[in-house]
Design an enzyme around this catalytic site. Structure first.
Site, PDB file in Angstrom:
ATOM      1  N   CYS A 136      59.541  35.257  68.815  1.00 42.65           N
ATOM      2  CA  CYS A 136      60.472  36.185  68.198  1.00 42.65           C
ATOM      3  C   CYS A 136      60.125  36.289  66.717  1.00 42.65           C
ATOM      4  O   CYS A 136      59.829  35.290  66.071  1.00 42.65           O
ATOM      5  CB  CYS A 136      61.935  35.799  68.320  1.00 42.65           C
ATOM      6  SG  CYS A 136      62.507  35.709  70.001  1.00 42.65           S
TER       7      CYS A 136
ATOM      8  N   ARG B  17      54.377  37.337  67.645  1.00 37.55           N
ATOM      9  CA  ARG B  17      55.371  36.304  67.943  1.00 37.55           C
ATOM     10  C   ARG B  17      56.194  36.629  69.182  1.00 37.55           C
ATOM     11  O   ARG B  17      57.007  35.827  69.627  1.00 37.55           O
ATOM     12  CB  ARG B  17      56.323  36.139  66.757  1.00 37.55           C
ATOM     13  CG  ARG B  17      55.635  35.809  65.458  1.00 37.55           C
ATOM     14  CD  ARG B  17      56.643  35.712  64.341  1.00 37.55           C
ATOM     15  NE  ARG B  17      57.521  34.587  64.540  1.00 37.55           N
ATOM     16  CZ  ARG B  17      57.259  33.348  64.159  1.00 37.55           C
ATOM     17  NH1 ARG B  17      56.128  33.086  63.545  1.00 37.55           N
ATOM     18  NH2 ARG B  17      58.104  32.377  64.386  1.00 37.55           N
TER      19      ARG B  17
ATOM     20  N   TRP C 209      60.754  37.542  72.243  1.00 33.96           N
ATOM     21  CA  TRP C 209      60.061  36.841  73.333  1.00 33.96           C
ATOM     22  C   TRP C 209      61.186  36.162  74.097  1.00 33.96           C
ATOM     23  O   TRP C 209      61.804  35.217  73.594  1.00 33.96           O
ATOM     24  CB  TRP C 209      59.078  35.827  72.764  1.00 33.96           C
ATOM     25  CG  TRP C 209      58.223  35.160  73.787  1.00 33.96           C
ATOM     26  CD1 TRP C 209      57.020  35.596  74.254  1.00 33.96           C
ATOM     27  CD2 TRP C 209      58.486  33.919  74.457  1.00 33.96           C
ATOM     28  NE1 TRP C 209      56.530  34.703  75.176  1.00 33.96           N
ATOM     29  CE2 TRP C 209      57.407  33.673  75.325  1.00 33.96           C
ATOM     30  CE3 TRP C 209      59.536  33.009  74.422  1.00 33.96           C
ATOM     31  CZ2 TRP C 209      57.334  32.556  76.141  1.00 33.96           C
ATOM     32  CZ3 TRP C 209      59.468  31.886  75.235  1.00 33.96           C
ATOM     33  CH2 TRP C 209      58.379  31.678  76.078  1.00 33.96           C
TER      34      TRP C 209
ATOM     35  N   ASN D 192      65.766  33.747  66.049  1.00 35.16           N
ATOM     36  CA  ASN D 192      64.574  33.165  66.660  1.00 35.16           C
ATOM     37  C   ASN D 192      64.909  31.702  66.935  1.00 35.16           C
ATOM     38  O   ASN D 192      65.226  30.968  66.009  1.00 35.16           O
ATOM     39  CB  ASN D 192      63.410  33.285  65.661  1.00 35.16           C
ATOM     40  CG  ASN D 192      62.192  32.507  66.076  1.00 35.16           C
ATOM     41  OD1 ASN D 192      61.989  32.251  67.261  1.00 35.16           O
ATOM     42  ND2 ASN D 192      61.372  32.117  65.119  1.00 35.16           N
ATOM     43  N   GLY D 193      64.893  31.300  68.207  1.00 34.05           N
ATOM     44  CA  GLY D 193      65.227  29.912  68.534  1.00 34.05           C
ATOM     45  C   GLY D 193      66.091  29.861  69.785  1.00 34.05           C
ATOM     46  O   GLY D 193      66.140  30.830  70.549  1.00 34.05           O
TER      47      GLY D 193
ATOM     48  N   GLU E 289      38.737  24.884  76.818  1.00 34.14           N
ATOM     49  CA  GLU E 289      39.098  25.990  75.931  1.00 34.14           C
ATOM     50  C   GLU E 289      38.573  27.322  76.491  1.00 34.14           C
ATOM     51  O   GLU E 289      39.263  28.342  76.427  1.00 34.14           O
ATOM     52  CB  GLU E 289      38.537  25.700  74.527  1.00 34.14           C
ATOM     53  CG  GLU E 289      38.776  26.758  73.485  1.00 34.14           C
ATOM     54  CD  GLU E 289      40.239  27.109  73.226  1.00 34.14           C
ATOM     55  OE1 GLU E 289      41.147  26.398  73.689  1.00 34.14           O
ATOM     56  OE2 GLU E 289      40.473  28.140  72.578  1.00 34.14           O
TER      57      GLU E 289
ATOM     58  N   LYS F 299      40.947  30.502  77.453  1.00 36.66           N
ATOM     59  CA  LYS F 299      40.769  31.857  76.903  1.00 36.66           C
ATOM     60  C   LYS F 299      40.763  32.883  78.028  1.00 36.66           C
ATOM     61  O   LYS F 299      41.406  33.916  77.937  1.00 36.66           O
ATOM     62  CB  LYS F 299      39.454  31.986  76.111  1.00 36.66           C
ATOM     63  CG  LYS F 299      39.375  31.299  74.786  1.00 36.66           C
ATOM     64  CD  LYS F 299      40.306  31.817  73.727  1.00 36.66           C
ATOM     65  CE  LYS F 299      41.660  31.228  73.819  1.00 36.66           C
ATOM     66  NZ  LYS F 299      42.085  30.151  73.043  1.00 36.66           N
TER      67      LYS F 299
ATOM     68  N   GLU G 276      44.279  33.274  79.612  1.00 42.86           N
ATOM     69  CA  GLU G 276      45.263  33.860  78.693  1.00 42.86           C
ATOM     70  C   GLU G 276      45.154  35.376  78.607  1.00 42.86           C
ATOM     71  O   GLU G 276      46.163  36.063  78.607  1.00 42.86           O
ATOM     72  CB  GLU G 276      45.055  33.316  77.266  1.00 42.86           C
ATOM     73  CG  GLU G 276      45.653  31.960  77.008  1.00 42.86           C
ATOM     74  CD  GLU G 276      45.417  31.498  75.577  1.00 42.86           C
ATOM     75  OE1 GLU G 276      46.360  30.981  74.979  1.00 42.86           O
ATOM     76  OE2 GLU G 276      44.284  31.652  75.056  1.00 42.86           O
TER      77      GLU G 276
ATOM     78  N   HIS H 227      35.444  15.544  92.824  1.00 42.01           N
ATOM     79  CA  HIS H 227      36.719  14.984  93.267  1.00 42.01           C
ATOM     80  C   HIS H 227      37.767  16.064  93.488  1.00 42.01           C
ATOM     81  O   HIS H 227      38.952  15.845  93.258  1.00 42.01           O
ATOM     82  CB  HIS H 227      37.210  13.956  92.246  1.00 42.01           C
ATOM     83  CG  HIS H 227      36.223  12.864  92.015  1.00 42.01           C
ATOM     84  ND1 HIS H 227      35.958  11.890  92.956  1.00 42.01           N
ATOM     85  CD2 HIS H 227      35.385  12.621  90.973  1.00 42.01           C
ATOM     86  CE1 HIS H 227      35.024  11.071  92.486  1.00 42.01           C
ATOM     87  NE2 HIS H 227      34.659  11.503  91.293  1.00 42.01           N
TER      88      HIS H 227
ATOM     89  N   LYS I  75      52.222  33.847  70.049  1.00 44.43           N
ATOM     90  CA  LYS I  75      51.283  33.084  69.224  1.00 44.43           C
ATOM     91  C   LYS I  75      51.921  31.810  68.692  1.00 44.43           C
ATOM     92  O   LYS I  75      51.282  30.777  68.597  1.00 44.43           O
ATOM     93  CB  LYS I  75      50.840  33.972  68.055  1.00 44.43           C
ATOM     94  CG  LYS I  75      49.935  33.290  67.080  1.00 44.43           C
ATOM     95  CD  LYS I  75      48.569  33.880  67.147  1.00 44.43           C
ATOM     96  CE  LYS I  75      47.527  33.066  66.466  1.00 44.43           C
ATOM     97  NZ  LYS I  75      46.580  32.475  67.397  1.00 44.43           N
TER      98      LYS I  75
HETATM   99  C1  G6P Z   1      50.599  29.041  71.734  1.00 47.11           C
HETATM  100  C2  G6P Z   1      49.427  29.950  71.447  1.00 47.11           C
HETATM  101  C3  G6P Z   1      48.128  29.156  71.553  1.00 47.11           C
HETATM  102  C4  G6P Z   1      48.168  27.951  70.634  1.00 47.11           C
HETATM  103  C5  G6P Z   1      49.391  27.080  70.907  1.00 47.11           C
HETATM  104  C6  G6P Z   1      49.568  26.015  69.841  1.00 47.11           C
HETATM  105  O1  G6P Z   1      50.587  28.688  73.066  1.00 47.11           O
HETATM  106  O2  G6P Z   1      49.408  31.047  72.343  1.00 47.11           O
HETATM  107  O3  G6P Z   1      47.046  29.987  71.176  1.00 47.11           O
HETATM  108  O4  G6P Z   1      47.015  27.199  70.807  1.00 47.11           O
HETATM  109  O5  G6P Z   1      50.567  27.880  70.883  1.00 47.11           O
HETATM  110  O6  G6P Z   1      49.806  26.645  68.619  1.00 47.11           O
HETATM  111  P1  G6P Z   1      49.559  25.992  67.210  1.00 47.11           P
HETATM  112  O7  G6P Z   1      49.975  27.048  66.230  1.00 47.11           O
HETATM  113  O8  G6P Z   1      50.429  24.783  67.155  1.00 47.11           O
HETATM  114  O9  G6P Z   1      48.122  25.657  67.090  1.00 47.11           O
END
Ligand code: G6P
Length: 608
Positions: free
Chosen positions: A2, A27, A74, A100-101, A481, A485, A488, A504, A603
């Site tokens: 948010c 956000r 969000w 937001n929260g 990672e 990606k 996501e 396994h 994000k």
């Molecule tokens: C969210 C984002 C990710 C990020 C994670 C941790 O899930 O979509 O891209 O890695 O938060 O965020 P931070 O700001 O703590 O690295």
């Protein structure tokens, strides 16, 4: 999650608010809404979907208001509908709140307010706030907000306006970030600086339990106990170009391409001559604690957690200190053992991730020494730690993190070097390590120059439904990672595994429809990885290998080979992750996905 923006000043507010909230769409972007006061009447408008849907409702508007608040959502409580979009209002539409929260004692407060006759229009926890403020409002909005704050449990960043006290925005914070942007006879409230950067670089960061009162000619900050706080005005070093796309189709692609420069920026002034020294200014005041450290616990979420895993391998290899990497969300709830001389290092791009912040507070209570690795200067996590390393790579806006990962790994490498130098290990190893990292930005660039090769591979595999990413040693976190990606942004089911673990379980999934991406660089595990590749090939799997330049034999083994330059094992993930970022990006583009705003993600996850 948010985004919030508020504006009060001498200009027309609506376009300023809409421009600002668009900058915060990373956000959350499932619905949005705006509220403002004109001729002592409260207006509000909401829309489902991205902010552009809200904007359409203001095409050709004639509003002259110069006070308003806006929100991009969000969803946590209640599906994304117009009713559930913020702002939320009281029974008489005299108060509007954006939030937001999460309000945790929502059920209790709702029954309490219903008994008093309040009528609710949405399924959100936020609406409680509007009614609680209504219940406490005579003519002074901040007093009513403070009274409400004393009754709510949970986290919030809020901004409130009311026709009963019309020339004022009141904002408050507990757990969710808020900044005040200070312009020339105008003030902003926002979830982060990017919303007000177009107008001012002067900001004040609100702390938890603080309330800000913005009027057209001044701002004031109080604690919830009604005591005035005098806070430093800080100058933001980011500029507006850094939050624009700069000719790239998406922020994610821009940020992938920014990596050589981002790594240079991270190292600037920190890695000087061939033999060091490595200077990390943010660690100067805690050298005693660093020298006394017996154990390091890294807490993080998502991509930052993957960077932490690389850090674990590095710190253990070079420092011979035990390191654990914990999901912040697990760490905070399982009563972890933290002995004296434990360093708890939080890694977070945004510096606002709720679980990471809470994990740090848990550790602080157990007397750990806190450090942070953050990108956003002045963020909650950086301030909570009080010591650490800033990435200095400019804002990361694409929801899928890219340049933050490579910079976090590089920051952990510099931290390793800093520790080695502190311990007087100024050996050949240290100078070789310094030389190697200085060559990495150019190596990243040579990989980016071959983007077309990745686009071709993406074209071949774009319609697959699953993918497996395998790596060993330092490349195992890079495999995780790469898989993250892909899932996501393309919504393809992808899993990362340590290559040897394939036997396994995941091997059962392998057939001709399963692309397997191996990170098979020339390092100490190379021979083993070749065996794993054979195991996949003999079951009909398709192999895409990320290999080291010069590895001719890989051509005969894998279906596709993408070459990256040679570097040391510990820096390899910085290089090997780049083709994986590009692969995810191009597959998602080919599938028509929304790259910078993938579904259901945000994000900055400021709720647990
Ligand atoms: C969210 C984002 C990710 C990020 C994670 C941790 O899930 O979509 O891209 O890695 O938060 O965020 P931070 O700001 O703590 O690295």
């Amino acid at each position: 999650m948010c985004g919030i923006v508020g504006y009060i000043g001498n200009r027309k507010a609506i376009n300023i608010l809409l421009n600002g909230i668009k900058r915060l769409e990373y956000r959350g972007y499932d619905s949005s809404g705006i509220a403002f006061i004109e001729d002592n009447k409260l207006y509000y408008e909401k829309a489902v979907g991205e902010v552009v849907e809200l904007e359409k409702k203001f095409n050709g508007n004639n509003f002259n208001t110069n006070i308003g608040i806006v929100h991009t959502r969000w969803a946590t409580h209640g599906v994304p509908t117009v009713e559930n979009a913020h702002p939320h209002t009281d029974c008489h539409s005299e108060i509007a709140v954006v939030h937001n929260g999460i309000i945790e004692n929502y059920d209790y407060l709702k029954s309490y307010l219903e008994e008093k006759g309040h009528i609710f229009k949405s399924q959100t926890d936020t609406e409680i706030l509007a009614h609680l403020i209504e219940e406490n409002l005579n003519n002074n909005l901040e007093n009513a907000v403070i009274a409400a704050m004393k009754m709510i449990e949970g986290t919030y960043g809020i901004a409130v306006i009311s026709t009963k006290d019309p020339d004022k925005i009141v904002a408050a914070r507990k757990g969710s970030p808020l900044i005040i942007g200070i312009g020339n006879q105008e003030y902003f409230i926002a979830s982060d600086v990017s919303a007000s950067l177009e107008y001012t670089r002067k900001v004040v960061y609100l702390d938890d339990h603080e309330v800000a009162i913005l009027t057209p000619d001044k701002y004031e900050i109080k604690t919830v106990e009604n005591i005035l706080s005098y806070k430093r005005v800080e100058e933001v070093l980011w500029n507006i170009d850094m939050i624009e796309k700069d000719g790239f189709q998406h922020f994610m692609l821009k940020e992938i391409h920014e990596q050589p420069q981002a790594l240079q920026n991270l190292m600037r002034g920190r890695v000087d001559g061939d033999k060091g020294p490595v200077k990390l200014g943010g660690l100067i005041n805690c050298e005693k604690d660093l020298l006394a450290a017996k154990r390091i616990v890294i807490v993080a979420c998502g991509t930052s957690w993957h960077a932490g895993l690389v850090g674990e391998y590095m710190l253990e290899e070079f420092l011979r200190l035990p390191v654990e990497v914990e999901y912040a969300s697990e760490f905070r709830y399982r009563n972890p053992v933290i002995e004296k001389n434990t360093i708890v290092m939080a890694i977070s791009q945004s510096g606002e991730t709720a679980d990471t912040l809470a994990a740090m507070r848990e550790a602080k209570g157990k007397e750990a020494k806190l450090l942070s690795v953050c990108n956003v200067v002045g963020s909650s996590i950086a301030r909570e730690a009080g010591a650490g390393i800033y990435l200095h790579i400019g804002p990361e806006i694409g929801v899928a993190s890219t340049k933050a990962f490579t910079a976090q790994v590089a920051a952990l490498y510099l931290f390793t070097l800093h520790m080695l130098l502190l311990k007087n290990k100024t050996s050949q190893v240290v100078s070789e390590m310094i030389n190697e990292i200085r060559s990495v930005p150019d190596k990243v660039k040579t990989i980016l120059d071959k983007e077309d090769e990745i686009r071709e591979i993406a074209n071949i595999y774009k319609d697959k439904n699953h993918a497996l990413y395998l790596g060993r040693g330092y490349n195992y976190p890079a495999a995780l990672e790469g898989a993250l990606k892909l899932k996501e942004i393309s919504y393809i089911h992808a899993e990362g595994y340590p290559a040897a673990e394939m036997k396994h379980g995941p091997i059962a999934l392998i057939d001709k429809n399963m692309p397997v991406i191996f990170i098979a660089t020339a390092d100490s595990t190379y021979g083993k990885i070749l065996n794993n590749i054979e195991e996949v090939k003999s079951r009909g799997g398709k192999v895409i290998a990320i290999a080291t330049e010069g590895d001719i034999q890989m051509k005969g083994k894998a279906d596709h080979v993408f070459y990256i330059p040679k570097t040391s094992d510990s820096l390899t993930p910085i290089l090997s992750v780049i083709p994986l970022q590009l692969l995810a990006y191009h597959i998602a583009v080919l599938r028509g996905c929304n790259i910078d705003k993938p579904r259901n993600l945000a994000k900055s996850v400021t709720v647990e």
